[in-house]
Structure formats: structure tokens, C-alpha cells
Motif scaffolding. Sequence first.
Motif, PDB file in Angstrom:
ATOM      1  N   THR A  95     -10.553  -0.666  -9.708  1.00 50.98           N
ATOM      2  CA  THR A  95     -10.927   0.510  -9.749  1.00 50.98           C
ATOM      3  C   THR A  95      -9.944   1.158 -10.744  1.00 50.98           C
ATOM      4  O   THR A  95      -8.921   0.642 -11.082  1.00 50.98           O
ATOM      5  CB  THR A  95     -10.580   1.362  -8.386  1.00 50.98           C
ATOM      6  N   PRO A  96     -10.654   2.094 -11.756  1.00 48.79           N
ATOM      7  CA  PRO A  96      -9.799   2.527 -12.799  1.00 48.79           C
ATOM      8  C   PRO A  96      -8.725   3.560 -11.970  1.00 48.79           C
ATOM      9  O   PRO A  96      -9.027   4.256 -11.238  1.00 48.79           O
ATOM     10  CB  PRO A  96     -10.975   3.317 -13.480  1.00 48.79           C
ATOM     11  N   VAL A  97      -7.402   3.640 -12.530  1.00 48.32           N
ATOM     12  CA  VAL A  97      -6.549   4.408 -12.257  1.00 48.32           C
ATOM     13  C   VAL A  97      -5.827   5.242 -13.445  1.00 48.32           C
ATOM     14  O   VAL A  97      -5.853   4.570 -14.564  1.00 48.32           O
ATOM     15  CB  VAL A  97      -5.527   3.539 -11.256  1.00 48.32           C
ATOM     16  N   ARG A 119      -6.239  -0.239 -14.959  1.00 48.14           N
ATOM     17  CA  ARG A 119      -6.976  -0.831 -14.023  1.00 48.14           C
ATOM     18  C   ARG A 119      -6.355  -1.245 -12.837  1.00 48.14           C
ATOM     19  O   ARG A 119      -5.328  -1.927 -12.934  1.00 48.14           O
ATOM     20  CB  ARG A 119      -8.245  -1.777 -14.306  1.00 48.14           C
ATOM     21  N   ALA A 120      -6.500  -0.975 -11.546  1.00 41.37           N
ATOM     22  CA  ALA A 120      -6.148  -1.909 -10.383  1.00 41.37           C
ATOM     23  C   ALA A 120      -7.064  -2.755  -9.923  1.00 41.37           C
ATOM     24  O   ALA A 120      -8.263  -2.319  -9.116  1.00 41.37           O
ATOM     25  CB  ALA A 120      -5.759  -0.664  -9.401  1.00 41.37           C
ATOM     26  N   ALA A 151       0.846  -1.202   0.037  1.00 40.83           N
ATOM     27  CA  ALA A 151       0.128  -0.188  -0.057  1.00 40.83           C
ATOM     28  C   ALA A 151       0.941   1.346  -0.105  1.00 40.83           C
ATOM     29  O   ALA A 151       0.558   2.319  -0.551  1.00 40.83           O
ATOM     30  CB  ALA A 151      -0.863  -0.013   1.272  1.00 40.83           C
ATOM     31  N   GLU A 152       2.060   1.256   0.746  1.00 43.29           N
ATOM     32  CA  GLU A 152       2.792   2.460   0.813  1.00 43.29           C
ATOM     33  C   GLU A 152       3.382   2.693  -0.503  1.00 43.29           C
ATOM     34  O   GLU A 152       3.655   3.668  -1.223  1.00 43.29           O
ATOM     35  CB  GLU A 152       3.876   2.208   1.852  1.00 43.29           C
ATOM     36  N   LEU A 153       3.999   1.515  -1.412  1.00 44.95           N
ATOM     37  CA  LEU A 153       4.526   1.791  -2.558  1.00 44.95           C
ATOM     38  C   LEU A 153       3.447   2.267  -3.652  1.00 44.95           C
ATOM     39  O   LEU A 153       3.999   3.060  -4.364  1.00 44.95           O
ATOM     40  CB  LEU A 153       5.101   0.513  -3.161  1.00 44.95           C
ATOM     41  N   VAL A 154       2.306   1.818  -3.574  1.00 46.94           N
ATOM     42  CA  VAL A 154       1.167   2.266  -4.444  1.00 46.94           C
ATOM     43  C   VAL A 154       1.103   3.610  -4.186  1.00 46.94           C
ATOM     44  O   VAL A 154       0.600   4.513  -5.158  1.00 46.94           O
ATOM     45  CB  VAL A 154       0.077   1.366  -4.266  1.00 46.94           C
ATOM     46  N   ALA A 155       0.819   4.112  -2.939  1.00 46.45           N
ATOM     47  CA  ALA A 155       0.684   5.542  -2.767  1.00 46.45           C
ATOM     48  C   ALA A 155       1.707   6.269  -3.085  1.00 46.45           C
ATOM     49  O   ALA A 155       1.488   7.605  -3.622  1.00 46.45           O
ATOM     50  CB  ALA A 155       0.292   5.755  -1.195  1.00 46.45           C
ATOM     51  N   ARG A 156       2.963   5.871  -2.927  1.00 49.39           N
ATOM     52  CA  ARG A 156       4.183   6.612  -3.509  1.00 49.39           C
ATOM     53  C   ARG A 156       4.103   6.906  -5.090  1.00 49.39           C
ATOM     54  O   ARG A 156       4.307   7.909  -5.673  1.00 49.39           O
ATOM     55  CB  ARG A 156       5.413   5.816  -3.151  1.00 49.39           C
ATOM     56  N   ALA A 157       3.694   5.640  -5.668  1.00 56.02           N
ATOM     57  CA  ALA A 157       3.790   5.784  -7.086  1.00 56.02           C
ATOM     58  C   ALA A 157       2.218   6.785  -7.595  1.00 56.02           C
ATOM     59  O   ALA A 157       2.458   7.574  -8.610  1.00 56.02           O
ATOM     60  CB  ALA A 157       3.353   4.324  -7.630  1.00 56.02           C
ATOM     61  N   GLY A 191      -2.458  -6.814  -1.651  1.00 58.29           N
ATOM     62  CA  GLY A 191      -1.874  -5.886  -2.897  1.00 58.29           C
ATOM     63  C   GLY A 191      -2.811  -5.794  -4.077  1.00 58.29           C
ATOM     64  O   GLY A 191      -3.973  -5.821  -3.696  1.00 58.29           O
ATOM     65  N   PHE A 192      -2.067  -5.270  -5.270  1.00 57.10           N
ATOM     66  CA  PHE A 192      -3.025  -4.947  -6.160  1.00 57.10           C
ATOM     67  C   PHE A 192      -2.209  -5.706  -7.580  1.00 57.10           C
ATOM     68  O   PHE A 192      -1.230  -6.054  -7.167  1.00 57.10           O
ATOM     69  CB  PHE A 192      -2.745  -3.436  -6.321  1.00 57.10           C
ATOM     70  N   GLU A 193      -2.977  -6.048  -8.472  1.00 54.84           N
ATOM     71  CA  GLU A 193      -2.842  -6.276  -9.799  1.00 54.84           C
ATOM     72  C   GLU A 193      -3.247  -5.268 -10.721  1.00 54.84           C
ATOM     73  O   GLU A 193      -4.229  -5.046 -10.925  1.00 54.84           O
ATOM     74  CB  GLU A 193      -3.509  -7.846 -10.057  1.00 54.84           C
ATOM     75  N   PHE A 194      -2.367  -4.732 -11.690  1.00 55.43           N
ATOM     76  CA  PHE A 194      -2.637  -3.680 -12.309  1.00 55.43           C
ATOM     77  C   PHE A 194      -2.497  -4.272 -13.797  1.00 55.43           C
ATOM     78  O   PHE A 194      -1.664  -4.843 -14.368  1.00 55.43           O
ATOM     79  CB  PHE A 194      -1.608  -2.502 -12.394  1.00 55.43           C
ATOM     80  N   LEU A 195      -3.721  -3.990 -14.511  1.00 60.15           N
ATOM     81  CA  LEU A 195      -3.696  -4.513 -15.895  1.00 60.15           C
ATOM     82  C   LEU A 195      -4.020  -3.297 -16.796  1.00 60.15           C
ATOM     83  O   LEU A 195      -4.808  -2.238 -16.484  1.00 60.15           O
ATOM     84  CB  LEU A 195      -4.866  -5.320 -15.911  1.00 60.15           C
TER      85      LEU A 195
END
Length: 447
Positions: free
Chosen positions: A189-191, A199-200, A169-175, A210-214
Motif C-alpha cells: 500500500t502507498p504511504v 510503499r509498505a 503494528a504498534e510501532l508502525v502506528a506510532r510512526a 510486519g511490514f517491509e518499507f521500500l
Amino acid sequence: MTPPSLQNAIDKAGSPIRLLWRPNAEPWTPEVVEPEYTGWRQEQAAWHEGVALLNLSHHMYDLWIEGPDATRVLADHGVNNFEKFAVGQAKQYVPVTRHGHIVTDGILLRQAENTYLLSGIPAAQHWVQYHAEKGGYDVGFVTDPSSAFRPGGGDPKLFRYQIQGPLAAELVARAFGGPLPQTRFFHSTPVTLDGRAFRALRHGMAAQAGFEFLGPWEHASYVHDVFLKAGEPLGLRQVGALAYTTPSVESGWIPSPVPAVYTDPELLEYRRYLPLFGIEGKRPLNGSYFSEDIEDYYLYPYELGYGKMIHFGHDFVGRDALLKAKDAPLRSKVTLVLNPDDVRSVIGGGEDPGFVLTYARHRVEGARGLVGMTMQSASIDPVGTVLAQTLIDPDHTAPGTEVTVVWGEHPGHGTDPEADLGFPRIRATVQPSPFNEHARTLYRHNR
């Protein structure tokens, strides 16, 4: 010249088992991705203790299903509940045969009202597409094979990156310059990153959120670089192909169950439709558990822990068979913790065996003989030994039950399946599946 079909190969070999049995078969690992970046032990530790980046872009087979009958064909041939399936949500799609045995599972993402993306190994995709075409459903398909099988090579249509671990979550927030919107497990959710839309998907592995990004492949390099840069201060580790194959052993997911399509006379046309050079004809069987009858490898979804996914509120292929099997004394999925001293002795020849990964079906024995079979075994360095996802008889499921794993390779046809071949035994203890308590309880709770 017409390429050989699965049925051609079965006829030539003499039986499905003679086609598929291959002692000492090398375990599958994702191609294209580096085997290791900093070492499999450190990469496993990253999603337990820090943060890890996994590149899943190259080994997934994607099938887009679109049209007015998209939901109907999926519901007619899958056990899942489609009444509660929101756009942007994903489900583990479970198709079964008329006898209630699993074809295989896949990840199904609803992208729009009449559009779905089915990803994973292509057995479920073959099943859906065949029945859609045969049944005259108003639906179309777009396919993107994995990179190892994409005709002419080239890039995939989608990038697929996972960020996993306590610091995900910290890495995702930084990105992204801040936390992403609250998203339920297996919802997306769209990002955007600097105008690049994708999408995340809220996801997790080995007990970690965590998240998977596509997103479109054209953005793959940019997104990857952003994640790497954001992760530097957090000690981000990229995960190679070896370590990537192991979290399923902790998370309780059994990959690639044998598709139950080899024997039913009513599926003869289907076997002629399937190419030999596909998952149904080329995924080998091996290990110390051997049977001449391929049906001994067929599984009900209940045995894989998928009972809660079955929605009897709609009609689907295999519904009646699953109702009959619901209360049967079937095997259950457990985790075997292999004795580390025996692992060193039997697998490592007295030394640390290093990385262990096998999809072999090894015999599991109790006091009365055969009580189960392993489905996937792998070294889990944070645990300090090899874990094995295993199907076991109902009277051996209690945590703490002691069993032994017969570690060896049955030669196959021509040798008695019950013959004592002198294979060494590894002591093991039954524990729940998923192995990790957090994976069993909390991180799947908020669906």
C-alpha cells in the motif's frame, strides 16, 4: 579484455563441482550493515517477543523490468500465475529450466501494469534478462547491484527496511500517526511520512507479522530515524547482519538453491553469457555431503515447498517436466532440531558454541544410511539449539523421526563421496517446515 565467463571457469576447473567445492567456506552475511548492534541473541528475541528493525537496503540485487512484454517474458520463464497478479502485489517468482529444476527464486513486485521489480540474489534476474534479450521481447531493464558489487560504490536506488515482531503494528502506528490500511499478506500500500512517498509491503518473518518499507534512497535516513524514534518506548532493537541471516531457518525458506544451469548443452550459450564473478560462479558448496555430479544438487520446486505456486494454466519453460515430476517420490523440506547436548559437544567443544550459521550441505543419515542433506543451519536462541532446513527422503518426513547429521567438511575431488572420514554425528529430530506453527498456518493465510 573480456572478463571470464562461468563456462570459461568450468572448463578451466574441469567440472562445475571442482569450480564450486570449497571446504570450510565462510557463510555469507550481509555486508555494510553492522554484524551486531546489541547481540545476536537479543536481536533474535526482538522479533519473537518485541519489535525489530532490519536494514535490507544493501544486499539485495534489484532488476526493474518494464515494457509491453514484461508480463509475457516473466510468465514464459516462471511457474507463477500471472492471471491473478495485482499491481502492488508481490510474489515469490520461481523460474525453472526445461528439465523442471529451479534456477533460484526471487521476490517479484508488480509496480505498474507493465513494470515489475525483481529482487534477491541475481540468478533469477540473469535468467530473465538473458531470455528476454535472446527472445526479442519488447522490454527494458534497469539494474542496481547489491552494495558489495555496485560499480564504483555509491548508494542503492532504494531503501528497504523491515519492522517485525509482536509490537510491529504498534510501532508502525506510532510512526505514521495511526494504523496503516488493512493490507493482505504480500500486498503493498502507498504511504507517506511528512510528504515523503514510498510503499509498505505486508510481510512477515519467523511467524511474526510486519511490514517491509521500500522507497527512494533520498528518504532513507529520514525514514530510518522516524522508525528509531517511534520504537524507543517499545524497546526497538536494530538487527545486525548475523541475526538477519537466521529467520529463514524458522520460516522455512531455503536461500540460494544451486542454479540448475551447469550441465545442459542447450545452456552453453547462457553459461558463456554469465560472468564468473556472479552468484552462479562464486557461491561455494561445502559440507559432509559431496558428489562429483553437480546435478545431484539440482532441485525441483516441489522439494522446496513451492508446488502451490506452480500454475499449469499457462505455457512456460519446464512445464512438461514439472507435470512429470509432480507425483514422483521426491525429497521434502523439513526442519531438523539438533540435539543441544550434541551441539555443545560437537560444535562447541563441550561449551556453548555461540552463534552458528552455515549453508553447508551436511549428510543426514537414518538406519539405512543417507536419507537427506541440510541446506542451512543456524542457532535459534529462543528455541535453545541449532535448527537446520533440510531436504529428506519421503519415508523420513514424519515429525519425531530421529536421524543424525554428519558434521564435517568433505575434502572434495579425489576422496570417495561415501568414505567414512570419522566425522562426528549430531542427533536430530524431524519437525515440520516452517518450524513455527504460526508461520505454517496463520500469517500466510490471508494472501
